[in-house]
Design an enzyme around this catalytic site. Structure first.
Site, PDB file in Angstrom:
ATOM      1  N   ASP A   1       2.949   3.614   6.726  1.00 11.24           N
ATOM      2  CA  ASP A   1       2.192   3.385   7.965  1.00 11.24           C
ATOM      3  C   ASP A   1       3.045   2.770   9.063  1.00 11.24           C
ATOM      4  O   ASP A   1       4.143   2.254   8.823  1.00 11.24           O
ATOM      5  CB  ASP A   1       1.046   2.412   7.690  1.00 11.24           C
TER       6      ASP A   1
ATOM      7  N   LYS B   1       0.813  -1.198   0.000  1.00 11.00           N
ATOM      8  CA  LYS B   1       0.000   0.000   0.000  1.00 11.00           C
ATOM      9  C   LYS B   1       0.859   1.265   0.000  1.00 11.00           C
ATOM     10  O   LYS B   1       0.421   2.323  -0.415  1.00 11.00           O
ATOM     11  CB  LYS B   1      -0.869   0.029   1.265  1.00 11.00           C
TER      12      LYS B   1
ATOM     13  N   THR C   1      12.130  -6.546   0.416  1.00 12.31           N
ATOM     14  CA  THR C   1      10.928  -6.494  -0.431  1.00 12.31           C
ATOM     15  C   THR C   1      11.324  -6.283  -1.885  1.00 12.31           C
ATOM     16  O   THR C   1      10.859  -6.990  -2.781  1.00 12.31           O
ATOM     17  CB  THR C   1      10.002  -5.334   0.039  1.00 12.31           C
TER      18      THR C   1
ATOM     19  N   ASP D   1      14.079  -0.145   2.522  1.00 18.02           N
ATOM     20  CA  ASP D   1      14.660  -0.115   3.864  1.00 18.02           C
ATOM     21  C   ASP D   1      15.715  -1.223   3.938  1.00 18.02           C
ATOM     22  O   ASP D   1      16.868  -1.017   3.550  1.00 18.02           O
ATOM     23  CB  ASP D   1      13.518  -0.288   4.871  1.00 18.02           C
ATOM     24  N   THR D   2      15.345  -2.421   4.393  1.00 19.83           N
ATOM     25  CA  THR D   2      16.318  -3.525   4.376  1.00 19.83           C
ATOM     26  C   THR D   2      16.592  -3.973   2.941  1.00 19.83           C
ATOM     27  O   THR D   2      17.601  -4.620   2.672  1.00 19.83           O
ATOM     28  CB  THR D   2      15.777  -4.748   5.142  1.00 19.83           C
TER      29      THR D   2
ATOM     30  N   GLU E   1       7.957   2.430  -5.645  1.00 15.31           N
ATOM     31  CA  GLU E   1       7.935   1.965  -4.253  1.00 15.31           C
ATOM     32  C   GLU E   1       8.161   3.156  -3.330  1.00 15.31           C
ATOM     33  O   GLU E   1       8.943   4.059  -3.645  1.00 15.31           O
ATOM     34  CB  GLU E   1       9.052   0.926  -4.104  1.00 15.31           C
TER      35      GLU E   1
ATOM     36  N   ILE F   1       9.386   3.070  -0.100  1.00 17.28           N
ATOM     37  CA  ILE F   1      10.617   3.035   0.685  1.00 17.28           C
ATOM     38  C   ILE F   1      11.388   1.736   0.463  1.00 17.28           C
ATOM     39  O   ILE F   1      10.793   0.662   0.374  1.00 17.28           O
ATOM     40  CB  ILE F   1      10.314   3.242   2.195  1.00 17.28           C
TER      41      ILE F   1
ATOM     42  N   PHE G   1      12.197   4.948  11.773  1.00 17.36           N
ATOM     43  CA  PHE G   1      10.950   4.485  11.184  1.00 17.36           C
ATOM     44  C   PHE G   1      10.067   5.686  10.856  1.00 17.36           C
ATOM     45  O   PHE G   1       9.784   6.513  11.720  1.00 17.36           O
ATOM     46  CB  PHE G   1      10.222   3.523  12.126  1.00 17.36           C
TER      47      PHE G   1
HETATM   48  O1  LIG Z   1      13.027  -2.722   2.278  1.00 15.16           O
HETATM   49  P1  LIG Z   1      12.126  -3.450   3.227  1.00 15.16           P
HETATM   50  O2  LIG Z   1      12.726  -3.539   4.603  1.00 15.16           O
HETATM   51  O3  LIG Z   1      11.681  -4.794   2.720  1.00 15.16           O
HETATM   52  O4  LIG Z   1      10.827  -2.547   3.455  1.00 15.16           O
HETATM   53  C1  LIG Z   1      10.146  -1.891   2.433  1.00 15.16           C
HETATM   54  C2  LIG Z   1       8.698  -2.305   2.338  1.00 15.16           C
HETATM   55  O5  LIG Z   1       8.047  -2.214   3.604  1.00 15.16           O
HETATM   56  C3  LIG Z   1       6.824  -1.501   3.472  1.00 15.16           C
HETATM   57  O6  LIG Z   1       5.762  -2.353   3.134  1.00 15.16           O
HETATM   58  P2  LIG Z   1       4.899  -3.149   4.221  1.00 15.16           P
HETATM   59  O7  LIG Z   1       5.337  -4.574   4.262  1.00 15.16           O
HETATM   60  O8  LIG Z   1       4.896  -2.408   5.513  1.00 15.16           O
HETATM   61  O9  LIG Z   1       3.453  -3.104   3.565  1.00 15.16           O
HETATM   62  P3  LIG Z   1       2.572  -1.790   3.236  1.00 15.16           P
HETATM   63  O10 LIG Z   1       3.209  -1.104   2.047  1.00 15.16           O
HETATM   64  O11 LIG Z   1       1.223  -2.341   2.917  1.00 15.16           O
HETATM   65  O12 LIG Z   1       2.568  -0.931   4.463  1.00 15.16           O
HETATM   66  C4  LIG Z   1       7.112  -0.536   2.329  1.00 15.16           C
HETATM   67  O13 LIG Z   1       5.935  -0.012   1.752  1.00 15.16           O
HETATM   68  C5  LIG Z   1       7.947  -1.387   1.408  1.00 15.16           C
HETATM   69  O14 LIG Z   1       7.159  -2.129   0.499  1.00 15.16           O
HETATM   70  O1  HPA Z   2      10.359   3.411   7.922  1.00 18.14           O
HETATM   71  C1  HPA Z   2       9.361   2.778   7.458  1.00 18.14           C
HETATM   72  N1  HPA Z   2       8.099   3.256   7.575  1.00 18.14           N
HETATM   73  C2  HPA Z   2       7.008   2.629   7.104  1.00 18.14           C
HETATM   74  N2  HPA Z   2       7.083   1.469   6.462  1.00 18.14           N
HETATM   75  C3  HPA Z   2       8.307   0.940   6.298  1.00 18.14           C
HETATM   76  N3  HPA Z   2       8.669  -0.214   5.709  1.00 18.14           N
HETATM   77  C4  HPA Z   2       9.968  -0.291   5.805  1.00 18.14           C
HETATM   78  N4  HPA Z   2      10.503   0.764   6.457  1.00 18.14           N
HETATM   79  C5  HPA Z   2       9.462   1.550   6.779  1.00 18.14           C
END
Ligand SMILES: O=P(O)(O)OC[C@H]1O[C@H](OP(=O)(O)OP(=O)(O)O)[C@H](O)[C@@H]1O
Ligand code: HPA
Length: 206
Positions: free
Chosen positions: A182, A57, A130, A126-127, A122, A124, A175
């Site tokens: 979210d 999302k 995804t 982060d690690t 996308e 973000i 975060f």
């Molecule tokens: O680089 P990473 O550590 O893998 O994190 C990144 C992912 O985490 C969040 O998705 P989340 O799984 O929270 O789902 P959402 O988008 O529905 O909130 C964000 O929107 C990315 O898709």
């Molecule tokens: O910092 C963050 N915020 C929200 N969603 C996320 N998913 C990975 N990192 C983040």
């Protein structure tokens, strides 16, 4: 940076990003940061129709804004920029932690990407788990090319910079919420991006 976040100040520490942020080009002309990303994308995709794959999302707001700017470039140039937008929903986070479980929610079939020039959008990276998994999945459908636009790339150990071709902002390892990002489904509706405080994490923890 950062400016104080007015909304929910007891939950959120700072705001990193405002949709209307501008940066100044050489020569003094101002441009919206998202306009700059759109510009690079349009240059790189050239005559190829852009098959946008929005990651839900979190990516929905960024994707909508970015596609708007790509269309503006199309309108301002003589060429017609064909774009199509498709969606994939991925989920792996609980509280502020990535779980080892990445779920594709809904259909895994992305055969509409076959032979296409794909732009993954996308919110973000982060690690990077995804994005790595998504790229692997997308490649199995043999697209013509794949590029990744990430609004935010987090500065984490072993950061996944090379996964992202177009980066909005590189941010510290906190975060963040807002602009569709979210914390356990809270705060997606904020218009700007903030760091959630310890108090906020405790209050909305599951
Ligand atoms: O680089 P990473 O550590 O893998 O994190 C990144 C992912 O985490 C969040 O998705 P989340 O799984 O929270 O789902 P959402 O988008 O529905 O909130 C964000 O929107 C990315 O898709
Ligand atoms: O910092 C963050 N915020 C929200 N969603 C996320 N998913 C990975 N990192 C983040």
């Amino acid at each position: 940076m950062p400016t104080t976040c007015i909304l929910n100040h007891y939950l959120i520490q700072y705001s990193f990003y405002q949709p209307k942020w501008r940066w100044t080009k050489k020569g003094g002309k101002e441009e919206l940061w998202i306009e700059r990303l759109a510009h690079y994308i349009v240059d790189d995709f050239g005559e190829n129709a852009i098959m946008v794959l929005c990651v839900l999302k979190g990516g929905y707001k960024f994707c909508a804004d970015l596609v708007d700017f790509i269309k503006v470039f199309g309108r301002n140039s003589s060429k017609y920029l064909e774009t199509r937008v498709e969606f994939i929903r991925l989920k792996s986070y609980l509280n502020d932690q990535s779980t080892e479980d990445l779920h594709i929610i809904g259909s895994r079939d992305l055969s509409f990407l076959h032979g296409k020039s794909v732009l993954i959008v996308e919110a973000i990276v982060d690690t990077g788990k995804t994005m790595k998994a998504l790229l692997k999945h997308v490649e199995t459908f043999e697209p013509k090319m794949v590029k990744v636009a990430g609004l935010l790339v987090k500065r984490v150990p072993n950061m996944a910079e090379s996964l992202t071709d177009y980066v909005g902002f590189e941010i510290p390892n906190h975060f963040v919420v807002g602009y569709a990002l979210d914390y356990n489904e809270y705060f997606r509706d904020l218009n700007h991006i903030c760091v959630i405080s310890k108090t906020g994490k405790m209050k909305y923890k599951v």
